[in-house]
Design an enzyme around this catalytic site. Structure first.
Site, PDB file in Angstrom:
ATOM      1  N   HIS A 115     -22.261  16.687 -26.500  1.00 54.01           N
ATOM      2  CA  HIS A 115     -21.471  17.728 -25.840  1.00 54.01           C
ATOM      3  C   HIS A 115     -20.483  17.144 -24.840  1.00 54.01           C
ATOM      4  O   HIS A 115     -19.380  17.686 -24.650  1.00 54.01           O
ATOM      5  CB  HIS A 115     -22.415  18.717 -25.148  1.00 54.01           C
ATOM      6  CG  HIS A 115     -21.713  19.911 -24.582  1.00 54.01           C
ATOM      7  ND1 HIS A 115     -20.918  20.750 -25.337  1.00 54.01           N
ATOM      8  CD2 HIS A 115     -21.676  20.407 -23.309  1.00 54.01           C
ATOM      9  CE1 HIS A 115     -20.442  21.717 -24.575  1.00 54.01           C
ATOM     10  NE2 HIS A 115     -20.876  21.532 -23.339  1.00 54.01           N
ATOM     11  N   SER A 170     -16.616  23.957 -23.151  1.00 57.70           N
ATOM     12  CA  SER A 170     -17.951  24.483 -22.903  1.00 57.70           C
ATOM     13  C   SER A 170     -17.837  25.893 -22.309  1.00 57.70           C
ATOM     14  O   SER A 170     -17.215  26.766 -22.889  1.00 57.70           O
ATOM     15  CB  SER A 170     -18.716  23.522 -21.985  1.00 57.70           C
ATOM     16  OG  SER A 170     -20.067  23.855 -21.889  1.00 57.70           O
ATOM     17  N   ASP A 195     -22.300  17.204 -31.155  1.00 60.60           N
ATOM     18  CA  ASP A 195     -22.582  18.182 -30.106  1.00 60.60           C
ATOM     19  C   ASP A 195     -23.587  19.191 -30.653  1.00 60.60           C
ATOM     20  O   ASP A 195     -23.238  20.093 -31.403  1.00 60.60           O
ATOM     21  CB  ASP A 195     -21.285  18.875 -29.690  1.00 60.60           C
ATOM     22  CG  ASP A 195     -21.479  19.879 -28.558  1.00 60.60           C
ATOM     23  OD1 ASP A 195     -22.636  20.108 -28.141  1.00 60.60           O
ATOM     24  OD2 ASP A 195     -20.467  20.449 -28.111  1.00 60.60           O
TER      25      ASP A 195
END
Length: 373
Positions: free
Chosen positions: A349, A149, A316
């Site tokens: 995610h 991320s 995601d």
């Protein structure tokens, strides 16, 4: 026997120039290390954290229950990033609220908490500060920089700011910049915080209060985006806690998903700093290495010389596989060494933090390759 973690703190007197202008001096970085640095100092791996994580990447604190590091399933003895082979470093970024200098700390100029006056920091500033820490530790080149991320954005930025100081970049569930939808989610979360009556323009420390209502809403918004629709339906569906009650009030919790989100929000508001949330989400929004190249990512990534492992997850939708593929294509345009995996995982995610055997086997195989170089 579990890996025992030991927090460490490194003070820096010299001013750090900031990308947005100005500087910050007399700051401290919190960090942890795992494993042993080898004789030629070539086995160091830097792990960069995402929004609400910290330097506590792996292991547990002695005598503390439920103190596992946020990526403990990935890093440790015999794990994909094996601390029997690698010296792993986790750093808490400037502006965070887990030990490094941030808004809740005292400003040397005013003698009061920085609050909203803490300088704007960017991904590039974090990377520059991390490089200074490595200098202090005597590490000239990293075997790898790794992150998921926002951590993946830092790994990508490392390849551009210090291309010769790393051999590999592991970029997981990330993107070369945020799209408009992601910036919009961040802005709604920030509005929830700054409009909380307890925010006091960011100087709530002096008032002895915390803008918990805003933090709770921000966390709810964020948490929804980290999960896939499939996972939410599987975990909660339309389950009611106590049966349908049409005497609804604004405080009632009727659906299980409501209960879960409020629990996560309450927990978050007890440990995270509101100003830190604003700072870090802005750093997310600002990151865009292609901006200086007219939006041409391949031109920006021409500086990179590292080898890459890039991983995305099918469900995601916050950092979709297409965003990872933009990085892959830009690197291939520059004839760089790239390994890419698009993993079919249901978790959204958050998949980069979870135990998916294919994902972990891939990372383990890649780090085995690094160890044998």
């Amino acid at each position: 026997m579990p890996l025992i973690a030991h927090p460490q703190f490194m003070p820096f007197a010299e001013a750090l120039p900031l990308k947005g202008g100005g500087h910050i001096a007399n700051y401290t970085l919190a960090y942890e290390t795992y494993g042993q640095l080898n004789a030629d100092r070539s086995n160091a791996v830097l792990v960069c954290h995402a929004l609400n994580a910290s330097h506590h990447v792996a292991g547990v604190y002695e005598g503390q229950d439920k103190s596992q590091g946020w990526w403990d399933n990935m890093i440790g003895p015999g794990k994909p990033v094996d601390t029997n082979r690698f010296f792993v470093i986790g750093v808490n970024n400037l502006g965070s609220c887990f030990g490094s200098t941030g808004p809740m700390h005292e400003s040397p100029e005013t003698g009061k908490a920085w609050g909203a006056d803490f300088p704007v920091v960017t991904v590039e500033d974090w990377v520059a500060a991390q490089a200074r820490l490595l200098d202090a530790l005597g590490i000239e080149q990293l075997a790898a920089v790794m992150g998921g991320s926002l951590g993946g954005m830092q790994a990508l930025s490392w390849t551009l700011q210090f291309p010769e100081r790393m051999r590999h970049a592991v970029v997981i569930a990330s993107a070369p910049n945020l799209n408009a939808e992601n910036i919009a989610f961040n802005e709604v979360a920030r509005r929830a915080i700054v409009t909380d009556p307890d925010f006091h323009g960011g100087h709530f420390y002096e008032q002895g209060v915390v803008p918990k209502r805003g933090l709770r809403i921000a966390r709810m918004i964020g948490h929804i985006t980290y999960l896939s629709d499939d996972v939410m339906n599987q975990k909660f569906g339309r389950q009611l806690r106590d049966g349908l009650d049409l005497r609804y009030s604004t405080q009632d919790i009727e659906f299980q998903i409501e209960s879960y989100l409020r629990y996560q929000a309450d927990k978050f508001s007890d440990y995270f700093d509101a100003n830190t949330y604003l700072l870090i989400t802005r750093a997310l929004d600002y990151f865009d290495p292609a901006r200086e190249y007219g939006g041409q990512l391949n031109q920006a990534l021409a500086k990179a010389v590292a080898k890459f492992l890039i991983i995305s997850f099918t469900t995601d939708w916050r950092f979709s596989p297409g965003r990872s593929q933009e990085i892959v294509h830009a690197l291939l345009d520059n004839q760089r060494d790239v390994t890419y995996a698009r993993i079919n995982a249901p978790h959204g995610h958050d998949a980069f933090l979870l135990d998916d055997p294919r994902y972990h086997q891939l990372v383990a195989a890649y780090f085995d390759r690094i160890a044998k170089e």
